[in-house]
Write a protein that holds these residues in place. Sequence first.
Motif, mmCIF file in Angstrom:
data_model
loop_
_atom_site.group_PDB
_atom_site.id
_atom_site.type_symbol
_atom_site.label_atom_id
_atom_site.label_comp_id
_atom_site.label_asym_id
_atom_site.label_seq_id
_atom_site.Cartn_x
_atom_site.Cartn_y
_atom_site.Cartn_z
ATOM 1 N N GLN A 4 0.829 -1.200 0.000
ATOM 2 C CA GLN A 4 0.000 0.000 0.000
ATOM 3 C C GLN A 4 0.869 1.258 0.000
ATOM 4 N N LEU A 5 2.011 1.229 -0.690
ATOM 5 C CA LEU A 5 2.859 2.415 -0.764
ATOM 6 C C LEU A 5 2.095 3.585 -1.371
ATOM 7 N N SER A 6 1.176 3.255 -2.279
ATOM 8 C CA SER A 6 0.409 4.322 -2.921
ATOM 9 C C SER A 6 -0.493 5.041 -1.928
ATOM 10 N N ASP A 7 -0.739 4.436 -0.760
ATOM 11 C CA ASP A 7 -1.564 5.081 0.259
ATOM 12 C C ASP A 7 -0.781 6.082 1.097
ATOM 13 N N GLU A 195 2.010 -5.110 -6.577
ATOM 14 C CA GLU A 195 3.143 -4.804 -5.706
ATOM 15 C C GLU A 195 3.984 -3.716 -6.378
ATOM 16 N N PRO A 196 4.085 -2.533 -5.764
ATOM 17 C CA PRO A 196 4.722 -1.412 -6.467
ATOM 18 C C PRO A 196 6.211 -1.616 -6.734
ATOM 19 N N ASN A 201 9.951 -9.419 -14.094
ATOM 20 C CA ASN A 201 9.643 -10.837 -14.339
ATOM 21 C C ASN A 201 8.561 -11.390 -13.410
ATOM 22 N N GLU A 202 8.178 -10.627 -12.384
ATOM 23 C CA GLU A 202 7.084 -11.038 -11.489
ATOM 24 C C GLU A 202 5.725 -10.619 -12.045
ATOM 25 N N ARG A 203 5.727 -9.851 -13.110
ATOM 26 C CA ARG A 203 4.520 -9.241 -13.657
ATOM 27 C C ARG A 203 4.171 -9.846 -15.019
ATOM 28 N N ARG A 414 9.508 -11.348 -1.542
ATOM 29 C CA ARG A 414 8.069 -11.405 -1.794
ATOM 30 C C ARG A 414 7.648 -12.832 -2.126
ATOM 31 N N GLY A 415 6.363 -13.108 -1.950
ATOM 32 C CA GLY A 415 5.839 -14.402 -2.370
ATOM 33 C C GLY A 415 5.886 -14.586 -3.875
ATOM 34 N N THR A 416 6.087 -13.479 -4.610
ATOM 35 C CA THR A 416 6.137 -13.533 -6.067
ATOM 36 C C THR A 416 7.558 -13.437 -6.617
ATOM 37 N N PHE A 417 8.546 -13.195 -5.761
ATOM 38 C CA PHE A 417 9.907 -12.937 -6.237
ATOM 39 C C PHE A 417 10.498 -14.172 -6.903
#
Length: 444
Positions: A4-7, A195-196, A201-203, A414-417
Amino acid sequence: MTHQLSDLTEEGLRAFVAEQLDRSRSRTVQLTDAVDTDDLVRQHSKLMSPLVWDYAHIGNQEELWLVRDVGGREPVRQDIDELYDAFMHARADRPSLPLLGPSETRAYVVEVRDKVLDVLDHVKFGGDRELVENAFAFGMIVQHEQQHDETMLATHQLRSGVPVLDAPAPPAGRRLARSEVLVPGGVFEMGTSVEPWALDNERPAHPVHVAPYVIDTAPVSNGDYLRFVTGGGYGDPQWWSEAGWAHVQKASLVAPRFWEQVDGNWMRTRFGHRELLPLDEPVMHVCFYEAEAYAAWAGKRLPTEEEWEFAARFDPATGRTRRFPWGDESPGPQHANLGQRHLRPAPIGAYPAGASPLGVEQLIGDVWEWTSSDFKPYPGFRAFPYDEYSLVFFGSDYKMLRGGSFGTDEVVARGTFRNWDYPIRRQIFAGFRCARDPLPSELG
């Protein structure tokens, strides 16, 4: 780090970035100040750069992206760009380059950081610059430094001489109620689009269907792996792939790296300490071929990358894909062994609070886990912000590792790394867990 960095307000985001920059630099300084000048400039293995190269490379990447690109400032040391370009010179050749000396390197990275903090004070996050949206470029550089810190930690493991690093022991392990978990399968959202600071490669996030499978509750332990070693596993080609068997013979492998037998006892060397092999810790310093052979010997296989992430992120009760096995909360010391907090993997069962909804444990931290998958782009992949981070590595030369090690920082884990390496690599902090197809009776 939260997603939530955008917050955050602009000032809140600045403060968060400054904290992460400081945290990563403190670790770099610890790893480089721990050794003398000779150790900083020496190449401890042909697989690794001299520590002083990593140190200046960290500063050079920070200068390129944050001082020059984001900040639009004049170069600090444009004359050294080629020296510290990882694609220009192989690691084995770097000691022969006219590198900055230790004192010059320290002065350089300090000057760069001073300019970066000034850029941070003035940059506007957002607008039409994707590079600075949610401080992405700063996050990329923080992660780059932390990744090199783990590389430097691996160099410390390879150096000879008296021990120079110290850390408290990890928490105690516990006996697990079961050795395997049946994963029911289903559709989950692999990767991330939210995830900001996730890397290219995670995207992007994309739906993946996973068939039911069984996965080990915990990584394979030293004790488990020792049975493979003493049972003649390294001398029996039936357990090895053709490529794996060729490598075992060529490299004369007989056990994981840093293991040896002394007076009938199995020992390991860890950051300069020779100690009795701890049977309850995850096995480490094994290559992909060793992991694959053990799995075959055990009547199993390695999980695919999709199976690994499904076990780590999917909650079958809600059908939701989580950030981490335990939920959406960023990793704390109760969840996982990360960030060089302990200089070793924790014993099996040490982190019950880090378990997934199905009860799979220690998926994050301790040891990187080899999977059976090659490094491939996700559907809809877009190289950002440069091709050399991921795009040039895609293909069958590399195998995927997931989950992070005790040397991986939480800003990376991250769980996606996605991590990748050659299947012969053993100096990295890598282990594995096994998977298998379920029996008809298990599917009920």
